[in-house]
Motif scaffolding. Structure first.
Motif, PDB file in Angstrom:
ATOM      1  N   HIS A 197       0.773  -1.241   0.000  1.00 54.57           N
ATOM      2  CA  HIS A 197       0.000   0.000   0.000  1.00 54.57           C
ATOM      3  C   HIS A 197       0.804   1.292   0.000  1.00 54.57           C
ATOM      4  O   HIS A 197       0.270   2.339  -0.356  1.00 54.57           O
ATOM      5  CB  HIS A 197      -0.964   0.007   1.192  1.00 54.57           C
ATOM      6  CG  HIS A 197      -2.055  -0.990   1.032  1.00 54.57           C
ATOM      7  ND1 HIS A 197      -1.964  -2.250   1.571  1.00 54.57           N
ATOM      8  CD2 HIS A 197      -3.229  -0.929   0.367  1.00 54.57           C
ATOM      9  CE1 HIS A 197      -3.054  -2.926   1.242  1.00 54.57           C
ATOM     10  NE2 HIS A 197      -3.841  -2.158   0.511  1.00 54.57           N
ATOM     11  N   ILE A 206      -7.081  -0.069  -6.014  1.00 53.98           N
ATOM     12  CA  ILE A 206      -6.727   1.319  -5.715  1.00 53.98           C
ATOM     13  C   ILE A 206      -7.681   2.201  -6.507  1.00 53.98           C
ATOM     14  O   ILE A 206      -7.821   2.036  -7.725  1.00 53.98           O
ATOM     15  CB  ILE A 206      -5.253   1.615  -6.098  1.00 53.98           C
ATOM     16  CG1 ILE A 206      -4.305   0.672  -5.349  1.00 53.98           C
ATOM     17  CG2 ILE A 206      -4.912   3.084  -5.819  1.00 53.98           C
ATOM     18  CD1 ILE A 206      -4.425   0.698  -3.834  1.00 53.98           C
ATOM     19  N   CYS A 252      -7.015   2.871  -1.179  1.00 48.36           N
ATOM     20  CA  CYS A 252      -7.429   1.486  -1.426  1.00 48.36           C
ATOM     21  C   CYS A 252      -8.871   1.348  -0.950  1.00 48.36           C
ATOM     22  O   CYS A 252      -9.211   1.825   0.138  1.00 48.36           O
ATOM     23  CB  CYS A 252      -6.508   0.540  -0.644  1.00 48.36           C
ATOM     24  SG  CYS A 252      -7.021  -1.188  -0.683  1.00 48.36           S
TER      25      CYS A 252
END
Length: 122
Positions: A22, A57, A107
């Motif tokens: 991430h 995403i 996300c």
């Protein structure tokens, strides 16, 4: 600016697999000249993040010294990879000074994450 909780690694020296998927990775050219355009690539994840219906995403933003450069909305149909390219033309007054890049990504499952990079323009 994004408001609300921004996720960060609990221990930046020992990243978890989730952190690695991430954290935005920021890539800039070796030489940056103030007043001349340059591209910044932001990829999500040191380990590539999936782009699937249930987990993906949604967007990536980039800031230079707290000034928003842009936001790219990602599409599952168009984006096989969670990345975006931004073109920056920094003012000549930044020559020889350190500037801060800030990348944010969101996300749909794990929320918003950020990363910073310091650059110096000639």
């Amino acid at each position: 600016m994004v408001e609300g909780k921004i996720n960060k690694p609990a221990d930046p020296k020992n990243l978890t697999e989730g952190d690695k998927k991430h954290i935005p990775a920021i890539y800039v050219p070796k030489t940056i000249v103030a007043g001349e355009p340059f591209d910044v690539i932001v990829e999500v994840g040191l380990i590539p993040h999936v782009m699937e219906e249930k987990h993906h995403i949604e967007w990536i933003e980039l800031y230079l010294n707290d000034n928003k450069i842009g936001k790219v909305e990602l599409s599952l149909r168009k984006n096989k990879k969670a990345e975006a390219t931004f073109t920056i033309e920094a003012d000549k007054s930044l020559a020889g000074k350190e500037s801060k890049l800030r990348a944010l990504e969101h996300c749909n499952v794990h929320g918003t994450w950020e990363e910073f990079m310091t650059i110096k323009m000639s």
